[in-house]
Enzyme design. Structure first.
Site, short mmCIF file in Angstrom:
data_model
loop_
_atom_site.label_atom_id
_atom_site.label_comp_id
_atom_site.label_asym_id
_atom_site.label_seq_id
_atom_site.Cartn_x
_atom_site.Cartn_y
_atom_site.Cartn_z
CG ASP A 55 -39.68 -9.59 3.22
OD1 ASP A 55 -39.76 -10.84 3.12
OD2 ASP A 55 -40.69 -8.88 3.35
CG ASP B 112 -47.13 -2.99 -7.23
OD1 ASP B 112 -47.09 -3.19 -6.00
OD2 ASP B 112 -47.75 -3.73 -8.01
CG ASP B 113 -47.85 -1.76 -2.05
OD1 ASP B 113 -46.62 -1.53 -2.07
OD2 ASP B 113 -48.37 -2.60 -1.31
#
Ligand SMILES: *[C@@H]1O[C@H](CO)[C@@H](O)[C@H](O)[C@H]1NC(C)=O
Ligand SMILES: *[C@@H]1O[C@H](CO)[C@@H](O)[C@H](O)[C@H]1NC(C)=O
Ligand SMILES: *[C@@H]1O[C@H](CO)[C@@H](O)[C@H](O)[C@H]1NC(C)=O
Length: 456
Positions: free
Chosen positions: A301, A222-223
């Site tokens: 990740d 979302d960024d």
């Protein structure tokens, strides 16, 4: 009123009989394979002979009947071919028409754009606006926003986009119970954040792959803001994920993508990388099925960067990033990496990637065209590069043999120096490529290459 010729009526009856037979061919074929094939041919022949001998005044109607028979003949021929060679099994459950309709071979299956959101209501708007602005087609790139954290202002922003996207909400908002790591009170909030992110990813990926049935997912946080050619990039590279089993992800991100370290004249240039970059990346359902059973509780990740998950596979990354991150508030805020992120250059001059030859990114081709050439370049010491000696050499290698040496070289050139899962950021078979003071520089490992394990 014109009287219709009885032969024409007969012609139509025969044609419709064949059409009805076609509709039930699966049943008939299974029951009486050879009988059906024989009857089919006999009928078509009879019909053709009858119509050929027909002497009618109404030639227009006759021509129509004849054309219809010819079409049925072609259809029957195709069905026979398909059944005889036994290669139409994937079409067995579809309506009969699909066995004979030619589908354009180039139609791409749709890719779900999965936007991961939590509680940053001002950020999500910028991300969604940028995706919607550059998306070429809602059909090929449906947007699914998955929201964790139950944050009402963020939910309101997402809802305000109405039916332009699908809004799903992570149902498990429960607190993370830390057991082993309880003592680390100072970082407890951040640590819980990493657990929640991993839990959210697992749930959201499960929704798009398992519940909604997509075969490809493009993950966006979302960024992120995306470049105008972001979708062109992923459209063109999507097929490579199926074609080359040594490629497991396509990423829009260059970890060393600061303006000084990229060639602005080469914005169509792409690389293989052994480092999973994230930050706008595509994966297949096949990979999801592999990772899902062992999806980690936290740091998903970095977990993907470990050899056990990567299994020697590479991602594709661009010379110039097709995403930038504008976030400065998140679970990893304040880290060195966050500081570095804000300088990454977003590509502004769009490339039409569908015109490029992506087969040159397949392992054997790439190693021959890229790696072999790089390893034959002249070598310079890192101090010579930093001090701009031998400026006539426009492309050089700087060799390293240990982690420490790589780190020292990278720091002198002000690029990312960390290793994850044994791999330096952007490295392919140990080679890290960048621009430095207008010259192309490749940091190269000991040769012959035997893997990241061999770098001490
Ligand atoms: C099926 O097999 C036939 C004959 O072997 C071949 O001509 C045709 O291209 C095949 N079709 C597909 C979809 O593989
Ligand atoms: C990109 O190139 C393809 C193939 O030449 C063409 O069909 C398509 O319209 C182009 N797209 C854009 C946005 O120019
Ligand atoms: C694409 O590149 C490959 C490998 O270099 C080559 O064999 C192929 O002919 C190229 N295709 C086109 C359409 O240029």
């Amino acid at each position: 009123m014109r009287i219709v010729s009885p032969y024409t009526v007969l012609g139509f009856v025969v044609v419709w009989t064949i059409v009805i037979l076609l509709a039930s061919r699966q049943f008939l074929f299974n029951a009486h394979q050879s009988w059906f094939q024989h009857e089919e041919q006999k009928m078509v022949q009879e019909l053709s002979v009858k119509l050929d001998n027909l002497d009618s005044r109404d030639t227009r109607q006759l021509n129509e009947v004849y054309a219809a028979v010819k079409r049925v003949e072609v259809m029957l021929h195709k069905i026979q071919e398909c059944l005889r060679s036994d290669n139409c099994s994937e079409k067995k459950n579809r309506p009969t028409r699909s066995a004979v309709t030619t589908q354009p071979a180039t139609i791409e299956p749709s890719v779900a754009v999965l936007v991961i959101a939590c509680n940053r209501d001002t950020y999500i708007r910028r991300t969604l606006d940028s995706l919607l602005k550059h998306r070429p087609s809602a059909g090929l790139f449906p947007i699914i926003v998955s929201q964790d954290c139950g944050h009402t202002p963020t939910a309101n922003v997402i809802s305000s986009y109405g039916n332009r996207l699908t809004h799903i909400k992570q149902p498990d908002l429960s607190d993370i119970v830390l057991t082993k790591e309880k003592k680390d009170i100072k970082n407890m909030k951040a640590l819980k954040g990493y657990y929640k992110i991993s839990r959210h990813y697992r749930w959201a990926l499960g929704q798009v792959f398992d519940e909604m049935g997509y075969n490809y997912v493009l993950v966006v946080e979302d960024d992120l803001e995306v470049a105008p050619d972001f979708f062109s990039y992923f459209s063109a590279l999507q097929r490579l994920l199926d074609r080359d089993p040594t490629i497991w992800c396509i990423s829009a991100w260059n970890d060393n993508g600061k303006p000084d370290n990229v060639d602005l004249q080469s914005n169509a240039k792409l690389y293989r990388s052994d480092f999973f970059p994230g930050l706008g990346w595509m994966m297949t359902r096949r990979l999801w099925k592999e990772l899902q059973p062992k999806w980690p509780e936290k740091y998903w990740d970095d977990w993907m960067r470990e050899p056990a998950q990567r299994q020697g596979r590479s991602c594709i990354r661009p010379e110039i990033s097709r995403t930038i991150t504008f976030g400065d508030k998140g679970v990893s805020a304040g880290q060195f990496y966050r500081q570095h992120l804000q300088y990454i250059k977003l590509n502004s001059d769009p490339v039409n990637f569908s015109k490029l030859n992506m087969s040159q990114l397949q392992e054997a081709e790439y190693d021959r065209l890229f790696l072999d050439r790089v390893l034959a370049l002249p070598s310079l010491a890192v101090t010579d590069v930093v001090n701009q000696r031998r400026p006539e050499l426009r492309e050089v290698q700087v060799t390293y043999s240990t982690h420490k040496e790589f780190e020292a070289n990278a720091k002198k050139m002000k690029i990312m120096f960390d290793f994850r899962g044994g791999v330096p950021r952007t490295a392919y078979k140990g080679v890290v490529s960048l621009m430095y003071k207008g010259r192309r520089v490749h940091l190269t490992p000991p040769q012959p290459w035997t893997g990241y394990d061999s770098i001490s």
